[in-house]
Design an enzyme around this catalytic site. Structure first.
Site, PDB file in Angstrom:
ATOM      1  N   GLU A  67       0.894  -1.173   0.000  1.00 16.74           N
ATOM      2  CA  GLU A  67       0.000   0.000   0.000  1.00 16.74           C
ATOM      3  C   GLU A  67       0.921   1.208   0.000  1.00 16.74           C
ATOM      4  O   GLU A  67       1.470   1.577   1.038  1.00 16.74           O
ATOM      5  CB  GLU A  67      -0.894  -0.005   1.245  1.00 16.74           C
ATOM      6  CG  GLU A  67      -1.875  -1.160   1.312  1.00 16.74           C
ATOM      7  CD  GLU A  67      -3.028  -1.048   0.332  1.00 16.74           C
ATOM      8  OE1 GLU A  67      -3.204   0.043  -0.265  1.00 16.74           O
ATOM      9  OE2 GLU A  67      -3.735  -2.037   0.138  1.00 16.74           O
ATOM     10  N   CYS A  75      -2.324   9.154   2.279  1.00 17.10           N
ATOM     11  CA  CYS A  75      -2.017   8.667   0.929  1.00 17.10           C
ATOM     12  C   CYS A  75      -3.169   9.005  -0.015  1.00 17.10           C
ATOM     13  O   CYS A  75      -2.979   9.131  -1.218  1.00 17.10           O
ATOM     14  CB  CYS A  75      -1.785   7.166   0.959  1.00 17.10           C
ATOM     15  SG  CYS A  75      -3.148   6.287   1.745  1.00 17.10           S
ATOM     16  N   GLU A 105       4.004  13.809  -3.923  1.00 17.81           N
ATOM     17  CA  GLU A 105       3.017  13.728  -2.854  1.00 17.81           C
ATOM     18  C   GLU A 105       3.298  14.879  -1.875  1.00 17.81           C
ATOM     19  O   GLU A 105       4.379  14.937  -1.282  1.00 17.81           O
ATOM     20  CB  GLU A 105       3.229  12.379  -2.157  1.00 17.81           C
ATOM     21  CG  GLU A 105       2.037  11.834  -1.486  1.00 17.81           C
ATOM     22  CD  GLU A 105       2.297  10.425  -0.923  1.00 17.81           C
ATOM     23  OE1 GLU A 105       3.451   9.966  -0.885  1.00 17.81           O
ATOM     24  OE2 GLU A 105       1.315   9.815  -0.506  1.00 17.81           O
TER      25      GLU A 105
HETATM   26  P1  NAP Z   1       7.995   5.334   4.904  1.00 21.95           P
HETATM   27  O1  NAP Z   1       9.120   6.232   5.156  1.00 21.95           O
HETATM   28  O2  NAP Z   1       8.010   4.491   3.680  1.00 21.95           O
HETATM   29  O3  NAP Z   1       7.882   4.407   6.204  1.00 21.95           O
HETATM   30  C1  NAP Z   1       6.882   3.428   6.334  1.00 21.95           C
HETATM   31  C2  NAP Z   1       7.384   2.333   7.256  1.00 21.95           C
HETATM   32  O4  NAP Z   1       8.494   1.679   6.620  1.00 21.95           O
HETATM   33  C3  NAP Z   1       7.891   2.825   8.605  1.00 21.95           C
HETATM   34  O5  NAP Z   1       7.590   1.864   9.573  1.00 21.95           O
HETATM   35  C4  NAP Z   1       9.394   2.906   8.375  1.00 21.95           C
HETATM   36  O6  NAP Z   1      10.160   2.811   9.535  1.00 21.95           O
HETATM   37  C5  NAP Z   1       9.594   1.684   7.506  1.00 21.95           C
HETATM   38  N1  NAP Z   1      10.849   1.696   6.760  1.00 21.95           N
HETATM   39  C6  NAP Z   1      11.547   2.758   6.300  1.00 21.95           C
HETATM   40  N2  NAP Z   1      12.654   2.326   5.643  1.00 21.95           N
HETATM   41  C7  NAP Z   1      12.638   0.970   5.701  1.00 21.95           C
HETATM   42  C8  NAP Z   1      13.508  -0.055   5.224  1.00 21.95           C
HETATM   43  N3  NAP Z   1      14.606   0.232   4.542  1.00 21.95           N
HETATM   44  N4  NAP Z   1      13.190  -1.335   5.471  1.00 21.95           N
HETATM   45  C9  NAP Z   1      12.075  -1.639   6.156  1.00 21.95           C
HETATM   46  N5  NAP Z   1      11.205  -0.733   6.639  1.00 21.95           N
HETATM   47  C10 NAP Z   1      11.484   0.568   6.408  1.00 21.95           C
HETATM   48  O7  NAP Z   1       6.610   6.087   4.872  1.00 21.95           O
HETATM   49  P2  NAP Z   1       6.038   7.107   5.945  1.00 21.95           P
HETATM   50  O8  NAP Z   1       6.722   8.407   5.763  1.00 21.95           O
HETATM   51  O9  NAP Z   1       6.028   6.491   7.293  1.00 21.95           O
HETATM   52  O10 NAP Z   1       4.520   7.192   5.486  1.00 21.95           O
HETATM   53  C11 NAP Z   1       4.089   8.020   4.495  1.00 21.95           C
HETATM   54  C12 NAP Z   1       3.933   7.268   3.185  1.00 21.95           C
HETATM   55  O11 NAP Z   1       3.042   6.177   3.366  1.00 21.95           O
HETATM   56  C13 NAP Z   1       3.320   8.116   2.104  1.00 21.95           C
HETATM   57  O12 NAP Z   1       3.978   7.889   0.894  1.00 21.95           O
HETATM   58  C14 NAP Z   1       1.884   7.615   2.043  1.00 21.95           C
HETATM   59  O13 NAP Z   1       1.243   7.836   0.817  1.00 21.95           O
HETATM   60  C15 NAP Z   1       2.067   6.178   2.335  1.00 21.95           C
HETATM   61  N6  NAP Z   1       0.822   5.581   2.811  1.00 21.95           N
HETATM   62  C16 NAP Z   1       0.141   4.762   1.972  1.00 21.95           C
HETATM   63  C17 NAP Z   1      -1.063   4.214   2.379  1.00 21.95           C
HETATM   64  C18 NAP Z   1      -1.835   3.301   1.472  1.00 21.95           C
HETATM   65  O14 NAP Z   1      -2.740   2.644   1.969  1.00 21.95           O
HETATM   66  N7  NAP Z   1      -1.542   3.242   0.179  1.00 21.95           N
HETATM   67  C19 NAP Z   1      -1.565   4.510   3.648  1.00 21.95           C
HETATM   68  C20 NAP Z   1      -0.838   5.360   4.482  1.00 21.95           C
HETATM   69  C21 NAP Z   1       0.357   5.890   4.043  1.00 21.95           C
HETATM   70  P3  NAP Z   1      10.764   4.140  10.223  1.00 21.95           P
HETATM   71  O15 NAP Z   1       9.615   4.860  10.754  1.00 21.95           O
HETATM   72  O16 NAP Z   1      11.650   3.610  11.265  1.00 21.95           O
HETATM   73  O17 NAP Z   1      11.491   4.873   9.142  1.00 21.95           O
END
Ligand code: NAP
Length: 489
Positions: free
Chosen positions: A261, A295, A392
């Site tokens: 997602e 998102c 975004e």
């Molecule tokens: P993110 O930076 O991708 O982080 C998401 C999760 O992944 C966090 O738990 C993060 O941990 C972890 N993570 C980061 N780097 C990683 C790696 N190398 N290996 C494994 N896990 C890793 O996203 P975010 O800033 O938290 O959230 C915003 C994004 O989520 C936006 O792009 C939004 O559109 C998307 N989103 C999508 C949906 C959907 O349903 N399509 C819903 C909600 C949000 P850390 O926190 O420790 O970095």
């Protein structure tokens, strides 16, 4: 009790350790990390900081629990979910306050998220007893086909900070219903909601080892070794497209099942024939839910030229009247962004658009105070070449781009690598269906500004992801199909 005392109490009550193998424990290294309140920048508390060893301990527990959990009566799995749903709703106010403190969203919205999150548990409590197979005769009549559904197996769940509770239950609900064990890694910025949820599921009777929760400051260091280990069979991720791509690469090694997602860049289309007040209302919801940090947030508002000026005026009036502040304060409708980096990104996207000729109708700058506040902003005459039409925004900024024809609007709406959701306002039924069919997104909000619903299939196409969460298909992500060819007819 004063609000400050209640704030302290809800934070104190949450376990701050790791949850692995059914027990709360410190990280093996003894490390901890700080959790901040984005509305003040102050430290709320410290939580255990899981490392690679803790990851393997959680995986061992998930692997050990998998066979008996798969055989657990579906009705009982459903009842655990139902009890957890009830507990979340009973504690809605405290859980909402906790979420507001760690994530920043206004208290009323946090309460809404607790109800939304709980509803995934309720929905999947009902789905747990509806996992069906099949039985038929082969076309040549010489064999019988027996089709059974089985849990995928131990699953890695990774969630973002923007919906700290609902993104967890949207995965945990179907995984429990399907009979999968899990290791959950919540976002570093918002681990408290996930820890509170783990405690509620324990209280609701979830057996030891079925769920582990690992807050960590080293996401990749904990998750990558587990994905490459061979015993995890599935990764379900919600977060940015960039991290999703990395996880897909890591999953290739062991050919894991994946649900992704990912990010969005939602177009919001308003045609001349739309009910303009309804469109403004829908734009407020699609843009401002979660302070624009969703998102599904409307990222580009395409408005037909005949109504563009009026739409911009009405939207600016509504946006300008929103109350910005700490989410715990009465009447606040817009909280802080998650951190300083997020606010800098929003400001640079606004500056870029203005540099290319956009006009600021309202907002356009940071808010006052120590928190990461940004004022609700409306930009008019935004050129399609602006960075924010491909990026975004993840903040309270509504860019309006006017268009003349339906074809022009559709081409612009689809001109993005993302494909999560689009919104469309029109009163012409033929146009509504024609444009909905042509929009390259997994979801369309037709004359409505919110699409999220536990009973509907949520997910995107293109770079917005793979698979669906919620609805009757949500459980499929955690099930394998086994076919048994029975001879001797
Ligand atoms: P993110 O930076 O991708 O982080 C998401 C999760 O992944 C966090 O738990 C993060 O941990 C972890 N993570 C980061 N780097 C990683 C790696 N190398 N290996 C494994 N896990 C890793 O996203 P975010 O800033 O938290 O959230 C915003 C994004 O989520 C936006 O792009 C939004 O559109 C998307 N989103 C999508 C949906 C959907 O349903 N399509 C819903 C909600 C949000 P850390 O926190 O420790 O970095």
């Amino acid at each position: 009790m004063t609000l400050a005392e209640r704030e302290t109490q809800v934070v104190e009550r949450v376990p701050k350790q790791l949850f692995a193998g059914g027990t709360w424990r410190d990280a093996r290294s003894g490390a901890v990390f700080k959790v901040e309140d984005p509305s003040t920048g102050s430290v709320l508390c410290e939580v255990a900081d899981a490392g690679t060893e803790d990851g393997f301990a959680a995986l061992d527990a998930a692997v050990a629990a998998q066979p008996s959990w798969a055989k657990h009566a579906p009705r009982e799995r459903g009842e655990i979910l139902r009890r957890a749903y009830e507990l979340l709703m009973q504690r809605q106010d405290d859980l909402a306050l906790l979420m507001t403190l760690e994530m920043g969203k206004p208290f009323a919205e946090a309460k809404g998220e607790i109800a939304y999150a709980a509803d995934f548990l309720r929905w999947f409590s009902e789905e747990a007893v509806r996992i069906e197979g099949g039985y038929s005769l082969s076309p040549n009549g010489q064999a019988r086909f027996l089709i059974m559904r089985q849990p995928v197996g131990p699953s890695m769940l990774i969630t973002p900070w923007n919906f700290p509770m609902a993104m967890g239950t949207r995965k945990i609900g179907p995984a429990i219903a399907a009979g999968c064990t899990m290791v959950l890694k919540p976002a570093q910025q918002t681990p408290l909601s996930a820890l509170a949820l783990a405690d509620i599921l324990r209280e609701a009777g979830l057996p030891e080892g079925v769920l582990s929760v690992l807050p960590t400051s080293d996401a990749g260091g904990v998750t990558e070794p587990l994905l490459r280990d061979g015993r995890i069979r599935k990764v379900s991720f919600t977060g940015s497209t960039g991290v999703g791509r990395k996880l897909l690469e890591q999953s290739a090694d062991q050919v894991l099942r994946t649900s992704m997602e990912l990010g969005g860049n939602a177009p919001f289309l308003v045609f001349d024939d739309a009910d303009l007040d309804a469109a403004v209302e829908g734009a407020m919801q699609a843009k401002m839910r979660n302070i624009g940090e969703a998102c599904t947030a409307a990222n580009r508002l395409y408005v037909q030229s005949g109504v563009a000026t009026e739409f911009a005026r009405k939207l600016s009036e509504r946006m300008g009247a929103l109350k910005l502040g700490r989410g715990t304060e009465d009447g606040v409708q817009v909280g802080p962004l998650i951190d300083a980096k997020a606010r800098e990104k929003v400001q640079s996207l606004v500056d870029d658009a203005v540099g290319r000729g956009a006009r600021v109708l309202v907002g356009g700058s940071a808010g006052d105070g120590d928190g990461y506040f940004y004022r609700p902003t409306v930009l008019a005459d935004v050129p399609q070449s602006s960075e924010l039409s491909t990026t975004e925004i993840f903040g309270p900024v509504a860019p309006i781009i006017s268009f003349d024809t339906e074809d022009e609007a559709l081409a612009a709406a689809n001109d993005t690598e993302y494909g999560l959701v689009s919104y469309l306002y029109t009163r012409d039924l033929n146009r509504a269906l024609r444009v909905s069919e042509a929009l390259e997104t997994g979801m369309v909000g037709l004359n409505q500004g919110i699409v999220s619903n536990p009973a509907a299939p949520f997910g995107g196409v293109k770079h917005s992801g793979l698979g669906r969460e919620g609805g009757t298909v949500g459980i499929e992500e955690f099930l394998e199909t086994k076919y048994i060819g029975v001879g001797g007819v």
